[in-house]
Design an enzyme around this catalytic site. Structure first.
Site, PDB file in Angstrom:
ATOM      1  N   GLN A  27       0.845  -1.188   0.000  1.00  0.00           N
ATOM      2  CA  GLN A  27       0.000   0.000   0.000  1.00  0.00           C
ATOM      3  C   GLN A  27       0.887   1.248   0.000  1.00  0.00           C
ATOM      4  O   GLN A  27       1.614   1.506   0.958  1.00  0.00           O
ATOM      5  CB  GLN A  27      -0.913  -0.016   1.218  1.00  0.00           C
ATOM      6  N   ALA A  42     -11.999   1.409   4.461  1.00  0.00           N
ATOM      7  CA  ALA A  42     -10.959   0.709   3.711  1.00  0.00           C
ATOM      8  C   ALA A  42     -10.162   1.668   2.835  1.00  0.00           C
ATOM      9  O   ALA A  42     -10.434   2.868   2.771  1.00  0.00           O
ATOM     10  CB  ALA A  42     -11.590  -0.394   2.871  1.00  0.00           C
ATOM     11  N   HIS A  43      -9.178   1.100   2.126  1.00  0.00           N
ATOM     12  CA  HIS A  43      -8.247   1.936   1.351  1.00  0.00           C
ATOM     13  C   HIS A  43      -8.947   2.644   0.189  1.00  0.00           C
ATOM     14  O   HIS A  43      -9.868   2.133  -0.419  1.00  0.00           O
ATOM     15  CB  HIS A  43      -7.057   1.116   0.848  1.00  0.00           C
ATOM     16  N   ASN A  44      -8.455   3.867  -0.063  1.00  0.00           N
ATOM     17  CA  ASN A  44      -8.910   4.703  -1.179  1.00  0.00           C
ATOM     18  C   ASN A  44     -10.341   5.212  -1.045  1.00  0.00           C
ATOM     19  O   ASN A  44     -10.898   5.743  -2.004  1.00  0.00           O
ATOM     20  CB  ASN A  44      -8.751   3.976  -2.529  1.00  0.00           C
TER      21      ASN A  44
END
EC number: 2.3.1.191
Length: 356
Positions: free
Chosen positions: A200, A241-243
């Site tokens: 990441q 979560a990511h993004n």
């Protein structure tokens, strides 16, 4: 225990309200109508609380002009247009403030870190390489501020918080105990029956006046950053979560989960235990009621719900049987039955017309 006292006229001035009654009445705290004593001030926010207010022992009441006319049992008031907002303002007046500054002897601060002289760094805090901690920011004990993290002014970082992933946090942000900001996102590439970890490389950006509860996880982006815009408020036990991008002044209640690369608009409300699938967009001014599951994008503002409300157990069991029966019937068969019923209705209508 010492209490700070305020005169009624001081409190009225702070909320820009009209003073009615004894200007020099000393008050030492806020309380509910039910538990208030003469040294307390309470608020009345609606007609349904008038009877309770009449018998309250509160020394003063925060009310609207209309409510004041109904409360002839009291003499001391702060009259405002919005009592609940005035109450919210006064909670900050009576809140016990952290006034300590400096760095505790047990903290470990990297020599390259920049710490404001007006900040407070608690016991056993670890601050990594090239970090920045702004003016009047408080970092409580046992927190970890990892390398290259930047924290703005007047923030509050509670105990056992971890901030990593080169996160950038703006001013007046509150992050409560055991929360992790900038943790590794859940990114894996499947190949030949195995999951291959994706490093990441993004970060987390948090705007001004954001509040994040305890035991939350805000993942760093895979490539682009995870973003919480100004004024976002997040309850306990929330996973982002990511993004993900969360728009300004959106509120997310406890136990919500938002999957990766979802964009949530401004001024939205996610009630408790909502789930949002990944790679979706939710428009501004959307409200999701409790335990809603969002599996496709929402393009129009409004209130959305899913799931089934609570029923008596026996009724719920009957409903489940019906659900299963419905699932066992092919959709084409249901359509044929509906078409047949429609034909019969039309035939009956024609017969009735002929008889007339």
């Amino acid at each position: 225990m010492s209490y700070q006292h305020y005169r009624l006229e001081e409190l009225a001035r702070l909320v820009q309200g009209e003073l009615v009654g004894q200007a020099d009445l000393c008050l030492q705290g806020l309380a509910s109508l039910e538990l208030a004593e003469p040294q307390h001030i309470a608020f009345v926010n609606a007609d349904k609380y008038v009877e309770q207010a009449k018998v309250s022992k509160a020394g003063a009441l925060i009310v609207t002009p209309e409510l004041q006319q109904q409360l002839d049992t009291h003499q001391n008031f702060i009259v405002v247009a919005n009592p609940y907002l005035a109450f919210a303002i006064l909670t900050h007046v009576f809140e016990r403030k952290h006034t300590q500054t400096g760095i505790e002897s047990t903290a470990q601060i990297h020599p390259s870190a920049i710490i404001s002289e007006s900040a407070y760094i608690g016991h056993y805090v670890v601050v990594g390489e090239n970090c920045v901690v702004g003016d009047k920011t408080i970092i409580q004990s046992h927190s970890k501020i990892d390398d290259f993290v930047e924290i703005g002014k007047e923030c509050f970082i509670d105990s056992h918080v971890t901030i990593t992933g080169e996160a950038k946090i703006a001013d007046r942000v509150r992050i409560h105990a055991n929360t992790v900001i900038g943790s590794e996102g859940f990114g894996f590439a499947p190949y030949q029956g195995k999951w291959h970890r994706i490093a990441q490389l993004g970060s987390v950006q948090i705007g001004n006046d954001v509040r994040i509860g305890s035991n939350c996880s805000i993942d760093r982006g895979a490539l682009d950053d995870t973003i919480l815009e100004h004024g976002v408020i997040i309850d306990n036990l929330v996973q982002i979560a990511h993004n993900v991008k969360v728009g300004a002044n959106t509120a997310i209640a406890a136990k919500c989960g938002i999957a990766g690369s979802t964009i949530i608009g401004k001024n939205c409300i996610l009630a408790g235990a909502c789930g949002v699938s990944g790679h979706l967009s939710i428009a501004d001014n959307v409200t999701l009621t409790g335990m809603s599951m969002v599996t496709k994008s929402i393009s129009e503002p409004g209130t959305y719900s899913s799931g089934t409300g609570a029923l008596p157990n026996a009724q719920w069991k009957r409903a489940v049987i019906r659900f299963r029966q419905l699932a066992d019937v092919p959709l084409t068969q249901l359509q044929k039955r509906l078409d047949h019923m429609q034909t019969q209705i039309e035939s009956l209508e024609s017969t009735l017309k002929l008889r007339k």
